[in-house]
Scaffold this motif. Structure first.
Motif, mmCIF file in Angstrom:
data_model
loop_
_atom_site.group_PDB
_atom_site.id
_atom_site.type_symbol
_atom_site.label_atom_id
_atom_site.label_comp_id
_atom_site.label_asym_id
_atom_site.label_seq_id
_atom_site.Cartn_x
_atom_site.Cartn_y
_atom_site.Cartn_z
ATOM 1 N N VAL A 226 0.859 -1.187 0.000
ATOM 2 C CA VAL A 226 0.000 0.000 0.000
ATOM 3 C C VAL A 226 0.894 1.235 0.000
ATOM 4 C CG1 VAL A 226 -0.178 0.017 2.529
ATOM 5 C CG2 VAL A 226 -1.966 1.097 1.145
ATOM 6 N N GLN A 227 0.409 2.288 -0.605
ATOM 7 C CA GLN A 227 1.176 3.535 -0.644
ATOM 8 C C GLN A 227 1.040 4.281 0.685
ATOM 9 O OE1 GLN A 227 -0.144 5.813 -4.031
ATOM 10 N NE2 GLN A 227 1.146 4.646 -5.436
ATOM 11 N N PRO A 228 2.025 5.100 1.005
ATOM 12 C CA PRO A 228 1.910 5.933 2.223
ATOM 13 C C PRO A 228 0.617 6.742 2.209
ATOM 14 C CG PRO A 228 4.130 6.022 1.367
ATOM 15 C CD PRO A 228 3.321 5.270 0.342
ATOM 16 N N GLY A 229 -0.039 6.776 3.373
ATOM 17 C CA GLY A 229 -1.324 7.447 3.478
ATOM 18 C C GLY A 229 -2.512 6.550 3.208
ATOM 19 N N GLY A 230 -2.252 5.360 2.713
ATOM 20 C CA GLY A 230 -3.318 4.433 2.385
ATOM 21 C C GLY A 230 -3.824 3.663 3.593
ATOM 22 N N SER A 231 -4.764 2.763 3.333
ATOM 23 C CA SER A 231 -5.405 1.979 4.395
ATOM 24 C C SER A 231 -5.422 0.496 4.040
ATOM 25 C CB SER A 231 -6.851 2.445 4.608
ATOM 26 O OG SER A 231 -6.917 3.789 5.017
ATOM 27 N N LEU A 232 -5.437 -0.317 5.073
ATOM 28 C CA LEU A 232 -5.622 -1.754 4.941
ATOM 29 C C LEU A 232 -6.455 -2.232 6.113
ATOM 30 C CD1 LEU A 232 -2.109 -3.223 3.990
ATOM 31 C CD2 LEU A 232 -4.143 -3.188 2.533
ATOM 32 N N ARG A 233 -7.182 -3.322 5.898
ATOM 33 C CA ARG A 233 -7.864 -3.982 7.006
ATOM 34 C C ARG A 233 -7.382 -5.424 7.083
ATOM 35 N NH1 ARG A 233 -14.238 -5.329 8.182
ATOM 36 N NH2 ARG A 233 -13.848 -6.900 6.552
#
Length: 118
Positions: free
Chosen positions: A12-19
């Motif tokens: 994921v790119q910086p600033g992004g989200s994951l669950r």
């Protein structure tokens, strides 16, 4: 005993989200206290967050509101929502379970890798 399987990691790119998800099987899930830990290369494993059977949560101080732990006892799953990800969040993320009052026996999953990079 309980078996734990983590999923949801990725790039994921910086600033992004994951669950992230932690699916439990083999025992009464609702009886367990569940934690998320992470381990970056060359670092020790560190505590991120925990959630009790009744939904009470606690977090490591460095989270600063970016991560949220939750659980769905009907689905035997604990989630870790991670927002505003930073490169320093890159690590292998592990799920851990203990069954009070036995805090000496810990169950671990194999981890899911999160890489934050542009």
């Amino acid at each position: 005993q309980v078996q734990l399987v983590e999923s949801g990691g990725g790039l994921v790119q910086p600033g992004g989200s994951l669950r992230l998800s932690c699916l439990a099987s083999g025992s009464t899930f609702s009886s367990y206290l569940i934690h998320w830990y992470r381990q970056a290369p060359g670092n020790q494993r560190e505590f991120i967050a925990g959630i009790a059977r009744d939904g009470t949560t606690n977090y490591a101080g460095f989270m600063k509101g970016r991560f949220t732990i939750s659980r769905d006892n009907d689905k035997s799953t604990v989630y870790l929502q991670m927002n505003n990800l930073k490169p320093e969040d890159t690590a292998l993320y592990y799920c851990n379970a203990v069954k009070p009052p036995d805090f000496a026996t810990n169950y671990w999953g194999n981890g899911t890798l999160v890489t934050v990079s542009s």
